[in-house]
Write a protein that holds these residues in place. Sequence first.
Motif, mmCIF file in Angstrom:
data_model
loop_
_atom_site.group_PDB
_atom_site.id
_atom_site.type_symbol
_atom_site.label_atom_id
_atom_site.label_comp_id
_atom_site.label_asym_id
_atom_site.label_seq_id
_atom_site.Cartn_x
_atom_site.Cartn_y
_atom_site.Cartn_z
ATOM 1 N N ILE A 238 0.755 -1.212 0.240
ATOM 2 C CA ILE A 238 -0.017 -0.063 -0.004
ATOM 3 C C ILE A 238 0.841 1.186 -0.191
ATOM 4 C CG2 ILE A 238 -1.845 1.148 1.286
ATOM 5 C CD1 ILE A 238 -2.622 -1.469 2.411
ATOM 6 N N TYR A 239 0.471 2.090 -0.983
ATOM 7 C CA TYR A 239 1.574 3.376 -0.967
ATOM 8 C C TYR A 239 0.875 4.654 -0.635
ATOM 9 C CZ TYR A 239 -0.360 4.468 -5.692
ATOM 10 O OH TYR A 239 -1.209 4.878 -6.599
ATOM 11 N N TYR A 240 -0.601 4.389 -0.497
ATOM 12 C CA TYR A 240 -1.309 5.830 -0.184
ATOM 13 C C TYR A 240 -2.720 5.374 0.467
ATOM 14 C CZ TYR A 240 -3.017 10.565 -0.022
ATOM 15 O OH TYR A 240 -3.392 11.720 0.351
ATOM 16 N N THR A 241 -2.944 5.892 1.297
ATOM 17 C CA THR A 241 -4.535 6.071 1.470
ATOM 18 C C THR A 241 -4.924 7.422 1.846
ATOM 19 O OG1 THR A 241 -3.725 3.821 3.269
ATOM 20 C CG2 THR A 241 -5.994 5.153 3.700
ATOM 21 N N SER A 242 -6.054 7.616 1.165
ATOM 22 C CA SER A 242 -6.574 8.770 1.097
ATOM 23 C C SER A 242 -7.251 9.380 2.328
ATOM 24 C CB SER A 242 -7.570 9.211 -0.345
ATOM 25 O OG SER A 242 -8.963 8.591 0.066
ATOM 26 N N SER A 243 -7.597 10.760 2.385
ATOM 27 C CA SER A 243 -8.568 11.352 3.412
ATOM 28 C C SER A 243 -9.936 10.863 2.852
ATOM 29 C CB SER A 243 -8.364 12.848 3.419
ATOM 30 O OG SER A 243 -8.423 13.375 2.428
ATOM 31 N N VAL A 244 -10.739 11.139 4.022
ATOM 32 C CA VAL A 244 -12.229 10.978 3.862
ATOM 33 C C VAL A 244 -12.789 12.020 2.734
ATOM 34 C CG1 VAL A 244 -14.363 10.832 4.690
ATOM 35 C CG2 VAL A 244 -12.642 9.797 5.930
ATOM 36 N N PHE A 245 -13.482 11.397 1.684
ATOM 37 C CA PHE A 245 -14.206 12.470 0.648
ATOM 38 C C PHE A 245 -15.729 11.707 0.334
ATOM 39 C CE2 PHE A 245 -12.090 9.023 -1.596
ATOM 40 C CZ PHE A 245 -12.747 8.807 -2.638
ATOM 41 N N GLU A 246 -16.387 12.816 -0.251
ATOM 42 C CA GLU A 246 -17.918 12.260 -0.227
ATOM 43 C C GLU A 246 -18.241 11.889 -1.864
ATOM 44 O OE1 GLU A 246 -16.513 15.230 1.056
ATOM 45 O OE2 GLU A 246 -17.201 14.637 3.076
ATOM 46 N N LEU A 247 -19.040 10.882 -1.746
ATOM 47 C CA LEU A 247 -19.507 10.521 -3.059
ATOM 48 C C LEU A 247 -21.121 11.116 -3.095
ATOM 49 C CD1 LEU A 247 -18.416 6.714 -3.641
ATOM 50 C CD2 LEU A 247 -17.240 9.043 -4.544
ATOM 51 N N PHE A 248 -21.611 11.713 -4.334
ATOM 52 C CA PHE A 248 -22.745 12.057 -4.394
ATOM 53 C C PHE A 248 -23.467 11.529 -5.551
ATOM 54 C CE2 PHE A 248 -20.736 15.694 -2.435
ATOM 55 C CZ PHE A 248 -21.296 15.782 -1.115
ATOM 56 N N SER A 249 -23.977 10.343 -5.523
ATOM 57 C CA SER A 249 -24.949 9.676 -6.474
ATOM 58 C C SER A 249 -24.017 9.319 -7.559
ATOM 59 C CB SER A 249 -26.125 10.436 -6.780
ATOM 60 O OG SER A 249 -26.989 9.676 -7.509
ATOM 61 N N ASP A 250 -24.565 9.916 -8.814
ATOM 62 C CA ASP A 250 -23.632 9.638 -9.962
ATOM 63 C C ASP A 250 -22.991 10.862 -10.449
ATOM 64 O OD1 ASP A 250 -26.036 10.740 -10.607
ATOM 65 O OD2 ASP A 250 -26.361 9.771 -12.563
ATOM 66 N N SER A 251 -22.657 11.996 -9.585
ATOM 67 C CA SER A 251 -22.098 13.090 -9.816
ATOM 68 C C SER A 251 -20.846 13.132 -10.543
ATOM 69 C CB SER A 251 -22.090 13.982 -8.740
ATOM 70 O OG SER A 251 -21.377 15.179 -9.178
ATOM 71 N N PRO A 252 -20.357 13.762 -11.405
ATOM 72 C CA PRO A 252 -18.884 13.767 -12.039
ATOM 73 C C PRO A 252 -18.124 14.664 -11.284
ATOM 74 C CG PRO A 252 -20.248 14.792 -13.417
ATOM 75 C CD PRO A 252 -21.288 14.343 -12.653
ATOM 76 N N GLY A 253 -18.513 15.269 -10.286
ATOM 77 C CA GLY A 253 -17.689 16.278 -9.822
ATOM 78 C C GLY A 253 -17.376 15.996 -8.367
ATOM 79 N N ASP A 254 -17.240 14.615 -8.157
ATOM 80 C CA ASP A 254 -16.642 14.048 -6.956
ATOM 81 C C ASP A 254 -15.378 13.219 -7.241
ATOM 82 O OD1 ASP A 254 -18.012 12.119 -8.078
ATOM 83 O OD2 ASP A 254 -19.589 11.636 -6.355
ATOM 84 N N TRP A 255 -14.746 13.596 -8.199
ATOM 85 C CA TRP A 255 -13.578 12.621 -8.659
ATOM 86 C C TRP A 255 -12.341 12.751 -7.435
ATOM 87 C CZ3 TRP A 255 -9.588 15.848 -9.194
ATOM 88 C CH2 TRP A 255 -9.638 17.039 -9.595
ATOM 89 N N LEU A 256 -11.458 12.097 -7.701
ATOM 90 C CA LEU A 256 -10.316 12.006 -6.648
ATOM 91 C C LEU A 256 -9.012 11.832 -7.495
ATOM 92 C CD1 LEU A 256 -9.104 12.245 -3.669
ATOM 93 C CD2 LEU A 256 -9.115 10.083 -3.585
ATOM 94 N N ALA A 257 -8.057 12.588 -7.100
ATOM 95 C CA ALA A 257 -6.703 12.464 -8.067
ATOM 96 C C ALA A 257 -5.412 12.423 -6.977
ATOM 97 C CB ALA A 257 -6.467 13.410 -9.030
#
Length: 212
Positions: free
Chosen positions: A105-124
Motif C-alpha cells: 500500500i503506497y497511499y491511503t486518502s483522506s475521507v471524501f464524499e460521493l454524491f450519487s452519479d455526480s461527475p464532480g466528486d472525482w479524486l486524483a
Amino acid sequence: MNKITGCLIAILCLLTTEVAAQSQSIERRAELRATPTGNNSGQSSIQAYQSHVWFHRIELTLSGDLNDNGYYHRLEVEFDADTSQNYQQVFAEFSLLPTYGGERIYYTSSVFELFSDSPGDWLAIDTVLDQRYAPDTYLLTVRLFDAASGYLLAEISGFDDVNLDLLPLEDYSRDSYIDSSTTVEVSAGMTGIAALLALCLLLWGRQKARCA
C-alpha cells in the motif's frame, strides 16, 4: 512496562518513517457539490468487487524517467466513483503489486464524499515513488472503503482493467542513479596510428639497448 511501551512507540515511529519515505503523494479532488448532476452513464469496466458503490471512471498517467530505461517514478491516478445512494463518505487505498513479492500500500486518502452519479466528486492522487521500488512491472489496485465502518465497498485492479496492469515503475533513487561503470570506445585516425607506431619504436629501441 514503561521501557517496553517506549520501545514499542520507537519501533512504530521508525516503521512510520520508513513507510512515509517510500512515496510522496499529493491529493487533489473536485470541489464537492451535494447536488448530483446526473451526467454519468454506464460503468468503468468489470470490477473485482462492488456494492452500492462502484468505479465509473479511472485514469492513469505515468511520467518521470530520468535515466531513459523505460521505467517511471511518478504515477497519477484519477477516478470518479458513483453510488446508488444520495450520499456516501469513503476513503481510498492505493497499492502496487510487483511481479514477485507482496502487495504494498503506497497511499491511503483522506475521507471524501460521493454524491450519487455526480461527475464532480472525482479524486486524483499524484505520487512520486521515492524508495524501495525496484524496476519492475507492477499491478495497481484501488479500493474504496466506508468511512464510518471501514468495510470494503468497491475494488478495481489490473486483474480487471488491463490499463492498471504491467506498469513499468521504479523509485526515484534508482531512476536518478547514474551507473559508474562506463564503456570506453577507442578510435584512431592518422594521428593515433602515428602515435602507436612511435610507441612501438620506443619500446623496440629500449629492448635493443638491453640486449646490447
